[in-house]
Design a protein around this motif. Structure first.
Motif, PDB file in Angstrom:
ATOM      1  N   VAL A 149       0.850  -1.177  -0.071  1.00 16.78           N
ATOM      2  CA  VAL A 149       0.092   0.012  -0.085  1.00 16.78           C
ATOM      3  C   VAL A 149       1.022   1.285  -0.119  1.00 16.78           C
ATOM      4  N   VAL A 150       0.939   1.974  -0.927  1.00 16.19           N
ATOM      5  CA  VAL A 150       1.552   3.205  -1.166  1.00 16.19           C
ATOM      6  C   VAL A 150       0.604   4.493  -1.205  1.00 16.19           C
ATOM      7  N   VAL A 151       0.841   5.763  -0.566  1.00 24.22           N
ATOM      8  CA  VAL A 151       0.107   6.965  -0.528  1.00 24.22           C
ATOM      9  C   VAL A 151       1.041   7.931  -0.884  1.00 24.22           C
ATOM     10  N   ASP A 152       0.747   8.568  -2.236  1.00 22.43           N
ATOM     11  CA  ASP A 152       1.505   9.858  -2.539  1.00 22.43           C
ATOM     12  C   ASP A 152       0.986  10.973  -2.177  1.00 22.43           C
ATOM     13  N   LEU A 153       1.559  11.749  -1.194  1.00 24.82           N
ATOM     14  CA  LEU A 153       1.156  12.945  -0.426  1.00 24.82           C
ATOM     15  C   LEU A 153       1.127  14.036  -1.635  1.00 24.82           C
ATOM     16  N   ASP A 154       1.803  14.042  -2.633  1.00 22.55           N
ATOM     17  CA  ASP A 154       1.710  15.133  -3.816  1.00 22.55           C
ATOM     18  C   ASP A 154       0.357  15.142  -4.329  1.00 22.55           C
ATOM     19  N   PHE A 155       0.006  13.767  -4.536  1.00 24.55           N
ATOM     20  CA  PHE A 155      -1.057  13.647  -5.437  1.00 24.55           C
ATOM     21  C   PHE A 155      -2.410  13.962  -4.521  1.00 24.55           C
ATOM     22  N   VAL A 156      -2.258  13.392  -3.149  1.00 22.43           N
ATOM     23  CA  VAL A 156      -3.093  13.897  -2.296  1.00 22.43           C
ATOM     24  C   VAL A 156      -3.344  15.356  -2.022  1.00 22.43           C
ATOM     25  N   ASP A 157      -2.390  16.039  -1.991  1.00 21.09           N
ATOM     26  CA  ASP A 157      -2.382  17.583  -1.789  1.00 21.09           C
ATOM     27  C   ASP A 157      -3.066  18.319  -3.087  1.00 21.09           C
ATOM     28  N   SER A 158      -2.736  17.823  -4.242  1.00 21.43           N
ATOM     29  CA  SER A 158      -3.316  18.400  -5.472  1.00 21.43           C
ATOM     30  C   SER A 158      -4.586  17.865  -5.581  1.00 21.43           C
ATOM     31  N   GLY A 159      -5.205  17.120  -4.986  1.00 22.39           N
ATOM     32  CA  GLY A 159      -6.420  16.449  -5.079  1.00 22.39           C
ATOM     33  C   GLY A 159      -7.710  17.533  -4.527  1.00 22.39           C
ATOM     34  N   PRO A 160      -8.957  17.102  -4.924  1.00 22.91           N
ATOM     35  CA  PRO A 160     -10.087  17.503  -4.239  1.00 22.91           C
ATOM     36  C   PRO A 160     -10.017  17.538  -2.848  1.00 22.91           C
ATOM     37  N   ASP A 161      -9.982  18.851  -2.220  1.00 21.73           N
ATOM     38  CA  ASP A 161      -9.940  18.890  -0.639  1.00 21.73           C
ATOM     39  C   ASP A 161     -11.213  18.123  -0.254  1.00 21.73           C
ATOM     40  N   ARG A 162     -12.487  18.282  -0.515  1.00 24.44           N
ATOM     41  CA  ARG A 162     -13.628  17.622  -0.089  1.00 24.44           C
ATOM     42  C   ARG A 162     -13.553  15.919  -0.331  1.00 24.44           C
ATOM     43  N   VAL A 163     -12.926  15.473  -1.319  1.00 24.52           N
ATOM     44  CA  VAL A 163     -12.685  14.107  -1.501  1.00 24.52           C
ATOM     45  C   VAL A 163     -11.938  13.574  -0.309  1.00 24.52           C
ATOM     46  N   ASN A 164     -10.723  14.102   0.013  1.00 23.86           N
ATOM     47  CA  ASN A 164      -9.985  13.767   0.859  1.00 23.86           C
ATOM     48  C   ASN A 164     -10.420  13.961   2.220  1.00 23.86           C
ATOM     49  N   ARG A 165     -11.283  14.941   2.503  1.00 25.39           N
ATOM     50  CA  ARG A 165     -11.781  15.252   3.901  1.00 25.39           C
ATOM     51  C   ARG A 165     -12.749  14.008   4.256  1.00 25.39           C
ATOM     52  N   VAL A 220      -2.208  14.309   7.382  1.00 24.45           N
ATOM     53  CA  VAL A 220      -2.522  13.754   6.151  1.00 24.45           C
ATOM     54  C   VAL A 220      -1.922  12.435   6.516  1.00 24.45           C
ATOM     55  N   THR A 221      -0.465  12.285   7.129  1.00 24.08           N
ATOM     56  CA  THR A 221      -0.118  11.041   7.207  1.00 24.08           C
ATOM     57  C   THR A 221      -0.732  10.127   8.136  1.00 24.08           C
ATOM     58  N   VAL A 222      -1.205  10.868   9.162  1.00 25.92           N
ATOM     59  CA  VAL A 222      -1.985  10.220  10.346  1.00 25.92           C
ATOM     60  C   VAL A 222      -3.418   9.474   9.671  1.00 25.92           C
ATOM     61  N   LEU A 223      -3.732  10.514   8.833  1.00 28.69           N
ATOM     62  CA  LEU A 223      -5.242  10.073   8.141  1.00 28.69           C
ATOM     63  C   LEU A 223      -4.991   8.634   7.289  1.00 28.69           C
ATOM     64  N   ALA A 224      -3.711   8.785   6.482  1.00 28.17           N
ATOM     65  CA  ALA A 224      -3.369   7.745   5.526  1.00 28.17           C
ATOM     66  C   ALA A 224      -3.153   6.349   6.490  1.00 28.17           C
ATOM     67  N   GLU A 225      -2.549   6.600   7.544  1.00 27.78           N
ATOM     68  CA  GLU A 225      -2.120   5.516   8.108  1.00 27.78           C
ATOM     69  C   GLU A 225      -3.303   4.885   8.927  1.00 27.78           C
TER      70      GLU A 225
END
Length: 353
Positions: A149-165, A220-225
């Motif tokens: 499992v890999v999470v790229d924070l660059d893509f998360v950061d540039s993605g729609p804020d509402r989606v990630n929230r 964001v790292t805490v959320l991903a984990e």
């Protein structure tokens, strides 16, 4: 004396950081997943071209497939394409629908699957479940847990804020789901898996009490984990019980009755807060309400465009979405007039905070 232990399926490699997609070749090699990069990379139409440009210089041996829709038909179509030659692994890069499509297709031919998340919308990034639409209805299909499992924070950061929230709502809904599981143990003597519960609870508590937001890499790292831990909790006990209770029944009922109302995580968070209110757990209700408000997530039906009558219908219908599951909704067996009364009190309680 012999020692007894369980064998738990878990990813061999977990990596949450910036630049992960561009570094995918090294991640696959270091994780002993694919030394030569002979993998099938699955991308969605939105980020496909950008991801293709990032991986091509180092993953020249990879085949890139584009999928869209998050449907069972799309997953079966992808599975047929995977028969073209041998692959060390299937690498699904994108949001939930892309990753779930890749998970299902890889499982069809027992090919190891690597989940590369570019958003944090829900806990599907590491779960042994693929949510796919079949004939207009979203269903859950058992799949093999990702080998990495890999999470790229660059893509998360540039993605729609509402989606990630939305992922925040999905994680903290674990608290309500676990309370429902305990209720099922008390009333129906349903066994509770302590290890699965611990994994689900730890991630939820970490997000619930963290002061950061989506602009903070640490948060964001805490959320991903936490989302990954939720997926592992499901794998440990072989069911979604530690992460899905009345909260998700409400989410599934809303999707069935009023499709397109809000995202998975937004509805799970709202459902969890309502179920916590029904339990009369004042401390948890206050904590969860504050967390949802802090992250600008919906707390009332009106926040997602549902009126009182519609939400009453949702709550009445919700137990039918998981007939085998016992939650606070089944426990109370509320009639429509009772739901309406509880909802009015709930709205007042949210407004007071």
């Amino acid at each position: 004396m012999p020692l007894l232990a369980r064998t738990v399926q878990a990813p061999l490699h977990i990596d949450v950081r910036r630049g992960a997609v561009a570094d995918l070749r090294r991640i696959l090699a270091d994780g002993r997943i694919s030394a030569g990069g002979d993998v099938a990379v699955v991308v969605g139409p939105g980020l496909g071209e950008q991801i293709h440009d990032l991986i091509r210089p180092t993953l020249g041996a990879a085949d890139v497939y584009t999928t869209a829709g998050g449907t069972l038909d799309a997953a079966l179509e992808l599975a047929e394409k995977l028969r073209s030659r041998h692959y060390d692994a299937v690498v699904g890069i994108g949001g939930g629908s892309t990753v779930d499509t890749a998970k299902y297709a890889a499982t069809r031919w027992a090919i190891p699957m690597v989940s590369v998340a570019t958003s944090l919308a829900n806990d599907g990034i590491a779960s042994p479940v693929a949510s796919l639409i079949n004939e207009g209805i979203k269903g859950s299909y058992g799949v093999h847990i990702p080998i990495a499992v890999v999470v790229d924070l660059d893509f998360v950061d540039s993605g729609p804020d509402r989606v990630n929230r939305g992922g925040i709502g999905d994680v903290i809904s674990n608290i309500s789901a676990l309370a429902d599981w305990e209720l099922a143990r008390e009333v129906r003597n349903e066994p509770v898996d302590g290890l699965a519960a611990s994994l689900a609870r730890m991630g939820a508590e970490a997000v619930l009490n963290h002061p950061g937001d989506m602009s903070d890499d640490v948060f964001v790292t805490v959320l991903a984990e936490a989302l990954i831990a939720s997926g592992l909790a499901m794998a440990v006990c072989g069911t979604s019980r530690p992460t899905s209770g009345g909260c998700h029944e409400i989410m599934h009922a809303t999707d069935s009755l009023y499709p397109g109302t809000a995202s998975h995580g937004e509805l799970a968070g709202l459902g969890a807060l309502f179920c916590t209110f029904l339990r009369g757990d004042e401390r948890r209700f206050t904590e969860m309400s504050a967390c949802l408000a802090r992250h600008q997530l919906p707390r009332t039906p009106g926040d997602v465009g549902l009126d009182a009558d519609q939400f009453v219908r949702v709550v009445e219908f919700a137990p039918r979405t998981r007939p085998d599951r016992y939650t606070i909704l089944e426990h109370l067996e509320m009639k429509p007039n009772e739901i309406a009364e509880r909802l009015a009190a709930y709205d007042a309680a949210v407004a007071a905070r």
